[in-house]
Design an enzyme around this catalytic site. Structure first.
Site, PDB file in Angstrom:
ATOM      1  N   ASP A 421       0.291  -1.057   0.154  1.00  0.00           N
ATOM      2  CA  ASP A 421       0.059   0.010   0.286  1.00  0.00           C
ATOM      3  C   ASP A 421       0.826   1.176  -0.052  1.00  0.00           C
ATOM      4  OD1 ASP A 421      -2.442   1.455   0.459  1.00  0.00           O
ATOM      5  OD2 ASP A 421      -1.625   1.905   2.402  1.00  0.00           O
ATOM      6  N   GLU A 474       0.924  -0.947  -4.857  1.00  0.00           N
ATOM      7  CA  GLU A 474       0.389   0.571  -5.704  1.00  0.00           C
ATOM      8  C   GLU A 474       1.135   1.732  -5.477  1.00  0.00           C
ATOM      9  OE1 GLU A 474      -3.515   2.932  -3.439  1.00  0.00           O
ATOM     10  OE2 GLU A 474      -1.736   2.955  -2.817  1.00  0.00           O
TER      11      GLU A 474
END
Length: 745
Positions: A421, A474
């Site tokens: 993330d 990401e």
């Protein structure tokens, strides 16, 4: 059982059993930083002295471990709760303690020597201990024939650290730990403690007592809102996924179909509806896995399941990087869920958060009274957007902590991939900061060099330690080489989320079709860079929350047009180069924006339009996984060829997808609400082209109008190809054709 040859440096007394008054008072006040120097057995002037500090005890005897014979009675010491006695010689013993409420016989924790090996300590300090999950934290084990739990925690700047829990009345004076220098790890073995015991650490910092801290390397936790760590037995799952593990590398290659169903475990389904109890891992194995299998997805991606105090963070503010959330069951149950996925042919991806952590007092924040896990300077160590702390990955021990966390999930739980993330926030020191709010790197630049070093090291180590597992970034900027190998100057991820494609596609699809001709480039631009990385196309949870509306609510027009637009959007996604990811609920076309506090709107499937979207996603997955042309060359330009990219006036696009064997599939989209008849599209080969997909099919909620199963090509050059198909393009529709045989009536 060990003895110490010298008494504590503070000890200077009238007789051999006494302590220096300052040392004795430090025990009472809970400030003694070296309890093993004064408690337990000691050889003092050729005399064996045993001391025990037991708050609220009435009396203590030493029993020979084997015979239970009374060796001696410990006498009250010079301060309350301190008990002292002499032995002729040291033999293995137990303490028989009389409490106001009764009696217990226990081993003496201070009779055990150092626990962690020198290699463990060296690797922890170096930041390369790859098995912290079985080294630090609470480890059930047998020491010198005695069963119990070894606790170990890194807190180098603490004055004293104790393990506390119901087993000691939460009194930090009962089990203060031994400090192992120079690593700064504190350790203690507590005999007789069993699985399920709840514990925390009581830490005395340089400025005083801190709030009780959860274990950073806990492998199990209480279910929130409780914040205790839980002693967990070693993971002992009988894995039955050998076939999957042996072949998963081939399932993760750039030439493999990867279609991911993104799931928030707490809100996919609940017992009894929106207000019901959460599904356990067993419930999810029973219901989620068959659903994903039926829908044709190849992988499940779980929003972070590492324990997190605030459910509204969806797991993106985790505090226990080694513990599956207690909300859904025990670690063994999570292992069984992963195993069941693998046996069903489904891979498991976990969202993993090394970019930041929450400020909760019981967590990592100022863990030992100092900025231990985070940067000291808030310009480096505090995320203004999320009100969270930033890991100081330049510190060896923090680097190693996060490295070990990643490996723990991949190795011990057989997880197939980590989606990392907020990588962009890690790469840039000035991420979301104004001038003067950030600290340049040592070269004066904006790159976070220590985070880059961590990510490249992590990705290389994963390749060594977890063969076949993949890493997904990401990353929302144009950082070059995210999915390029480290050996070639890249970050070493296997795939990168294509945030640009997502943004441009949703922006285009939200436009009124009347004006789409002016935004045509938003759909064609992604092919300019489509092969610069190995991409995954995400329609994720982030696109359907915080007032952004559900996916179908982004679509313009009346109700029929909204559903048709959604069908076209999903068709575009599944035929565009790149692996696929779809957030749960999008396949239901639910109008309500997703909320983590309720389950998906499953009742919608009783409506034919919503069921049609579900059917469409299922069939797109079947087509994508079954047709090599749609996945084999996802990541190389040879797999894609524009046929029509410039018909902005009609908002029509057409392209060919090619398999490695040269098998083509033609994709044509009409993104206006007007039917286009006899629309000519160039194709590379003569003969019949079978219509294998039509988003306007009645099974998907469309009118059923299409190309009657296929079209014969004409020997007429068009769009750079020698043959032409005259197609019926349904409004707001997508059709897919391939060379084939005309069905016999």
């Amino acid at each position: 059982m060990t003895t110490r040859s010298k008494q504590d440096v503070h000890s200077a007394s009238l007789d051999s059993t006494s302590l220096h008054p300052d040392a004795a008072q430090a025990l009472v006040e809970g400030t003694h930083g070296d309890p093993f120097a004064v408690l337990g057995p000691h050889d003092v002037d050729h005399e064996m002295i045993v001391r025990a500090f037991l708050p609220r005890a009435i009396g203590v005897e030493l029993l020979e471990r084997d015979s239970q014979r009374v060796l001696t009675r410990l006498q009250p010491g010079q301060v309350p709760d301190l008990f002292v006695g002499r032995l002729d010689r040291l033999v293995p013993y137990r303490l028989r303690i009389r409490w106001p409420h009764g009696e217990e016989i226990v081993e003496d924790p201070y009779a055990f020597g150092p626990l962690l090996g020198e290699l463990d300590l060296y690797l922890i300090g170096e930041g390369n201990h790859r098995e912290l999950g079985t080294c630090l934290g609470a480890q059930m084990m047998t020491v010198d024939g005695v069963k119990g739990v070894r606790f170990a925690v890194w807190a180098p700047n603490a004055r004293r650290v104790s393990v506390v829990g119901e087993f000691c009345g939460w009194d930090g004076r009962r089990y203060p730990m031994r400090l192992r220098q120079p690593t700064g790890v504190w350790e203690i073995f507590i005999p007789g403690l069993e699985e399920g015991a709840v514990y925390k650490y009581e830490i005395l910092g340089q400025s005083g007592l801190l709030p009780l801290k959860a274990d950073p390397v806990a492998r199990a936790t209480q279910s929130p809102p409780e914040t205790g760590s839980v002693v967990a037995a070693p993971l002992a799952h009988d894995w039955q996924d050998q076939a999957w593990m042996e072949e998963r590398a081939s399932r993760h290659g750039a030439d493999a179909p990867i279609s991911v169903y993104e799931v928030h475990a707490a809100s996919w389904r609940r017992h009894g509806g929106d207000e019901g109890e959460l599904y356990s891992w067993g419930d999810l194995a029973r219901w989620l896995i068959p659903y994903v299998k039926e829908m044709g997805f190849t992988h499940i991606e779980l929003l972070p399941i590492m324990e997190h105090p605030f459910g509204g963070s969806w797991g993106y503010q985790p505090l226990s990087q080694f513990a599956p959330s207690g909300r859904f069951g025990k670690p063994q149950e999570f292992a069984a869920f992963v195993d069941a996925c693998h046996q069903a042919g489904i891979g498991v991806i976990l969202d993993w958060v090394p970019a930041h952590f929450p400020t909760d007092a019981h967590g990592l924040a100022r863990f030992d009274g100092t900025a231990l896990y985070e940067y000291q300077d808030p310009r480096e160590g505090f995320h203004q957007d999320w009100n969270t702390y930033i890991y100081n990955l330049g510190r060896h021990e923090v680097h190693g902590f996060m490295l070990a966390s990643a490996l723990y999930w991949l190795k011990h739980f057989h997880v197939d991939a980590l989606r990392v993330d907020a990588v962009a926030s890690m790469l840039y020191r000035n991420y979301s900061r104004k001038e003067g709010e950030w600290v340049p790197n040592r070269h004066g630049g904006q790159e976070n060099l220590e985070a880059i070093d961590f990510l490249t090291h992590l990705n290389e180590v994963v390749g060594e330690e977890a063969p076949g597992a993949i890493m997904i970034a990401e990353e929302s900027t144009a950082w070059p080489g995210v999915s390029r190998p480290v050996s070639e100057g890249g970050l070493g991820f296997h795939y990168k989320w294509n945030m640009g494609w997502m943004h441009d596609t949703l922006s285009y699809m939200s436009e009124d079709p009347l004006y789409r001709r002016y935004h045509h480039g938003e759909l064609t631009f992604s092919l300019v860079y489509a092969f610069s990385e190995h991409f995954m196309l995400p329609i994720s949870h982030d696109e359907v929350v915080h007032g952004k509306g559900s996916l179908i609510n982004k679509m313009p027009g009346d109700r029929w047009q909204q559903f048709a637009n959604l069908r076209a959007c999903l068709s575009l996604m599944w035929t565009h180069p790149g692996k696929k990811l779809l957030f749960m609920g999008c396949e239901l076309a639910q109008f309500r924006e997703w909320s983590h506090d309720r389950e998906l709107d499953w009742f919608l499937l009783a409506d034919s339009e919503h069921q049609g979207i579900s059917n469409l996603v299922r069939d797109l997955n079947g087509l994508y996984t079954g047709e090599p042309a749609l996945h084999e060359q996802d990541c190389v330009p040879e797999g894609f060829e524009w046929v029509i990219g410039d018909d902005a006036h009609n908002s029509v696009l057409a392209w060919l997808r090619w398999s490695r064997e040269g098998e083509p599939m033609l994709v044509v989209l009409n993104l206006t609400p007007q039917t286009l008849s006899d629309y000519g599209v160039g194709v590379p080969s003569a003969g019949y082209w079978q219509e294998c997909f039509n988003s306007n099919a009645s099974a998907y909620g469309g009118t059923g109008a299409g190309n009657d199963g296929g079209r014969d090509s004409e020997a007429r050059e068009s769009h750079g190809h020698p043959f032409t198909l005259s197609l019926h393009l349904p409004p707001l529709g997508a059709v897919i054709l391939k060379p084939g045989r005309k069905a016999l009536n």
